[in-house]
Design an enzyme around this catalytic site. Structure first.
Site, PDB file in Angstrom:
ATOM      1  N   LYS A  66      -2.469 -27.786 -16.326  1.00  0.00           N
ATOM      2  CA  LYS A  66      -3.659 -27.939 -15.479  1.00  0.00           C
ATOM      3  C   LYS A  66      -4.778 -28.734 -16.153  1.00  0.00           C
ATOM      4  CE  LYS A  66      -3.030 -23.826 -12.613  1.00  0.00           C
ATOM      5  NZ  LYS A  66      -3.641 -22.586 -12.092  1.00  0.00           N
ATOM      6  N   ASP A 102      -7.855 -23.011  -6.869  1.00  0.00           N
ATOM      7  CA  ASP A 102      -7.677 -21.611  -7.286  1.00  0.00           C
ATOM      8  C   ASP A 102      -8.877 -20.738  -6.884  1.00  0.00           C
ATOM      9  OD1 ASP A 102      -5.137 -21.788  -8.370  1.00  0.00           O
ATOM     10  OD2 ASP A 102      -5.842 -22.250 -10.387  1.00  0.00           O
ATOM     11  N   GLY A 129     -10.016 -17.532 -19.754  1.00  0.00           N
ATOM     12  CA  GLY A 129      -9.097 -18.669 -19.812  1.00  0.00           C
ATOM     13  C   GLY A 129      -9.278 -19.575 -18.599  1.00  0.00           C
ATOM     14  N   ALA A 131      -7.845 -19.625 -15.625  1.00  0.00           N
ATOM     15  CA  ALA A 131      -7.953 -18.997 -14.301  1.00  0.00           C
ATOM     16  C   ALA A 131      -9.353 -18.444 -14.094  1.00  0.00           C
ATOM     17  CB  ALA A 131      -6.914 -17.897 -14.159  1.00  0.00           C
ATOM     18  N   TYR A 214       0.880 -11.449  -9.931  1.00  0.00           N
ATOM     19  CA  TYR A 214       1.568 -10.950  -8.741  1.00  0.00           C
ATOM     20  C   TYR A 214       3.043 -10.786  -9.052  1.00  0.00           C
ATOM     21  CZ  TYR A 214       2.470 -15.919  -8.581  1.00  0.00           C
ATOM     22  OH  TYR A 214       2.832 -17.186  -8.948  1.00  0.00           O
TER      23      TYR A 214
HETATM   24  P1  NDP Z   1      -5.015 -18.481 -20.206  1.00  0.00           P
HETATM   25  O1  NDP Z   1      -3.926 -18.484 -21.220  1.00  0.00           O
HETATM   26  O2  NDP Z   1      -5.828 -19.707 -19.979  1.00  0.00           O
HETATM   27  O3  NDP Z   1      -6.066 -17.300 -20.575  1.00  0.00           O
HETATM   28  C1  NDP Z   1      -5.627 -16.082 -20.999  1.00  0.00           C
HETATM   29  C2  NDP Z   1      -6.783 -15.065 -21.016  1.00  0.00           C
HETATM   30  O4  NDP Z   1      -6.212 -13.768 -21.127  1.00  0.00           O
HETATM   31  C3  NDP Z   1      -7.745 -15.228 -22.167  1.00  0.00           C
HETATM   32  O5  NDP Z   1      -9.015 -14.829 -21.757  1.00  0.00           O
HETATM   33  C4  NDP Z   1      -7.165 -14.258 -23.209  1.00  0.00           C
HETATM   34  O6  NDP Z   1      -8.128 -13.753 -24.096  1.00  0.00           O
HETATM   35  C5  NDP Z   1      -6.727 -13.143 -22.299  1.00  0.00           C
HETATM   36  N1  NDP Z   1      -5.656 -12.306 -22.854  1.00  0.00           N
HETATM   37  C6  NDP Z   1      -4.391 -12.681 -23.143  1.00  0.00           C
HETATM   38  N2  NDP Z   1      -3.679 -11.619 -23.578  1.00  0.00           N
HETATM   39  C7  NDP Z   1      -4.530 -10.559 -23.572  1.00  0.00           C
HETATM   40  C8  NDP Z   1      -4.376  -9.187 -23.916  1.00  0.00           C
HETATM   41  N3  NDP Z   1      -3.215  -8.682 -24.356  1.00  0.00           N
HETATM   42  N4  NDP Z   1      -5.444  -8.358 -23.755  1.00  0.00           N
HETATM   43  C9  NDP Z   1      -6.624  -8.852 -23.310  1.00  0.00           C
HETATM   44  N5  NDP Z   1      -6.830 -10.146 -22.987  1.00  0.00           N
HETATM   45  C10 NDP Z   1      -5.777 -10.990 -23.103  1.00  0.00           C
HETATM   46  O7  NDP Z   1      -4.317 -17.969 -18.861  1.00  0.00           O
HETATM   47  P2  NDP Z   1      -4.767 -18.302 -17.359  1.00  0.00           P
HETATM   48  O8  NDP Z   1      -6.239 -18.157 -17.292  1.00  0.00           O
HETATM   49  O9  NDP Z   1      -4.159 -19.581 -16.914  1.00  0.00           O
HETATM   50  O10 NDP Z   1      -4.015 -17.151 -16.501  1.00  0.00           O
HETATM   51  C11 NDP Z   1      -4.447 -15.798 -16.535  1.00  0.00           C
HETATM   52  C12 NDP Z   1      -3.687 -14.986 -15.483  1.00  0.00           C
HETATM   53  O11 NDP Z   1      -4.014 -15.397 -14.157  1.00  0.00           O
HETATM   54  C13 NDP Z   1      -2.163 -15.065 -15.579  1.00  0.00           C
HETATM   55  O12 NDP Z   1      -1.630 -13.757 -15.372  1.00  0.00           O
HETATM   56  C14 NDP Z   1      -1.780 -15.972 -14.425  1.00  0.00           C
HETATM   57  O13 NDP Z   1      -0.481 -15.696 -13.949  1.00  0.00           O
HETATM   58  C15 NDP Z   1      -2.834 -15.579 -13.394  1.00  0.00           C
HETATM   59  N6  NDP Z   1      -3.085 -16.627 -12.371  1.00  0.00           N
HETATM   60  C16 NDP Z   1      -2.831 -16.312 -11.061  1.00  0.00           C
HETATM   61  C17 NDP Z   1      -3.063 -17.234 -10.059  1.00  0.00           C
HETATM   62  C18 NDP Z   1      -2.771 -16.870  -8.629  1.00  0.00           C
HETATM   63  O14 NDP Z   1      -2.749 -17.773  -7.771  1.00  0.00           O
HETATM   64  N7  NDP Z   1      -2.570 -15.611  -8.312  1.00  0.00           N
HETATM   65  C19 NDP Z   1      -3.601 -18.584 -10.357  1.00  0.00           C
HETATM   66  C20 NDP Z   1      -3.869 -18.798 -11.773  1.00  0.00           C
HETATM   67  C21 NDP Z   1      -3.597 -17.847 -12.726  1.00  0.00           C
HETATM   68  P3  NDP Z   1      -8.504 -14.561 -25.475  1.00  0.00           P
HETATM   69  O15 NDP Z   1      -9.504 -15.608 -25.067  1.00  0.00           O
HETATM   70  O16 NDP Z   1      -9.063 -13.505 -26.344  1.00  0.00           O
HETATM   71  O17 NDP Z   1      -7.208 -15.145 -25.992  1.00  0.00           O
END
Ligand code: NDP
Length: 267
Positions: A66, A102, A129, A131, A214
């Site tokens: 993305k 999104d 992140g 999303a 989901y």
């Molecule tokens: P990114 O990899 O960009 O971001 C991940 C985020 O999750 C960061 O804030 C990270 O924190 C945090 N994180 C990861 N692991 C943990 C953990 N074990 N405990 C706490 N925080 C954690 O991912 P995305 O933003 O792209 O995606 C996030 C979610 O959103 C995914 O599950 C994805 O499937 C879902 N999504 C759903 C969509 C939909 O249409 N339904 C569309 C887009 C995404 P840190 O900064 O500390 O690493």
């Protein structure tokens, strides 16, 4: 001639986008095809170029491309600029237009499908992140009373809050205080079957706990249920962001309800 669309990702075989767009096309009588294309991790731009050369009209972009799609676009919509990421590309007149649907998808699911009015409400966004970033501006446009971003890495939440200015508060999970009306889990913790260390005091009677993930129950939604609050997963957001992309490409708004229902029945 039938118009070609695709979703690019790595991996991409799990993507429900081909099913969703095929349903939209049938429903609205659009003459188009939509396929899933596995782009090599270091070959996204080349894969897109080959698709355009073969007559591709538009594409969705999923993990991990993305942000690269944002750089590849020759023109960005305002919402793609805010999100710093692109999930929808349109190829026309030699241009690559980048958009991000999104945030609109989440908003449509929360407000239309789940009936939540966000104006004046307390919103908690978990995660910082891609999303999370993509949904901040659309959430702020609803004029909530507060928008708090909590993240494992606090500096990342602070960086995001800084991008969006006043009205957004950043903190770590351990600093969360008080209850929220809507809690959106945009962390990737659910993907790993994990629950961020959240205090149960974030929930109040009438709260909605929303997980962007989901396809399966998540520890976050189970945690919310044990505290008696309503829950929703991200399937509605997935279909709504696709509907917004379909509208960008075709100028037609499909009816999302039957598509959400049939995907849910197949889960
Ligand atoms: P990114 O990899 O960009 O971001 C991940 C985020 O999750 C960061 O804030 C990270 O924190 C945090 N994180 C990861 N692991 C943990 C953990 N074990 N405990 C706490 N925080 C954690 O991912 P995305 O933003 O792209 O995606 C996030 C979610 O959103 C995914 O599950 C994805 O499937 C879902 N999504 C759903 C969509 C939909 O249409 N339904 C569309 C887009 C995404 P840190 O900064 O500390 O690493």
């Amino acid at each position: 001639m039938t118009d070609r669309y695709a979703v690019f990702g790595h991996p991409v075989a799990h993507s429900k986008s081909p099913l969703i767009h095929a349903a939209f096309a049938r429903q609205t009588g659009q003459d188009m095809t939509y396929e899933a294309i596995l782009a090599p991790k270091d070959g996204f731009a080349a894969s897109v170029a080959a698709f355009v050369a073969a007559g591709g009209r538009g594409a969705n972009v999923t993990v991990p491309f993305k942000e690269e799609a944002c750089r590849l676009a020759t023109r960005l919509s305002a919402r793609a600029e805010c999100a710093g990421a692109v999930n929808t590309l349109t190829f026309a007149s030699g241009e690559i237009r980048g958009d991000n649907t999104d945030g609109a998808g989440l908003l449509a699911d929360l407000t239309q499908n789940l009936g939540r009015d966000l104006a004046g409400r307390r919103i908690l966004l978990l995660g910082a992140g891609g999303a999370a970033r993509g949904v901040i501006e659309p959430l702020l446009a609803q004029q909530p009373a507060t928008l708090v971003i909590a993240n494992r890495t606090v500096a990342r939440a602070q960086g995001l809050a800084g991008l969006f200015g006043h009205g957004v508060v950043a903190c770590g999970f351990d600093a969360l205080a008080g209850a929220f009306d809507v809690i959106v889990n945009a962390t990737a913790a659910s993907l790993a079957g994990e629950l961020p260390p959240l205090p149960p005091t974030i929930f109040a009677a009438g709260s909605l706990a929303y997980d962007m993930m989901y396809g399966r129950d998540t520890p976050f939604l189970a945690f919310a249920r044990t505290h008696g609050v309503a829950t929703a997963d991200g399937l509605g957001m997935l279909v709504e962001q696709a509907a917004e992309a379909f509208f960008v490409w075709r100028g037609v708004r499909p009816d999302t309800a039957p598509v959400i229902a049939s995907l849910r029945a197949a889960c």
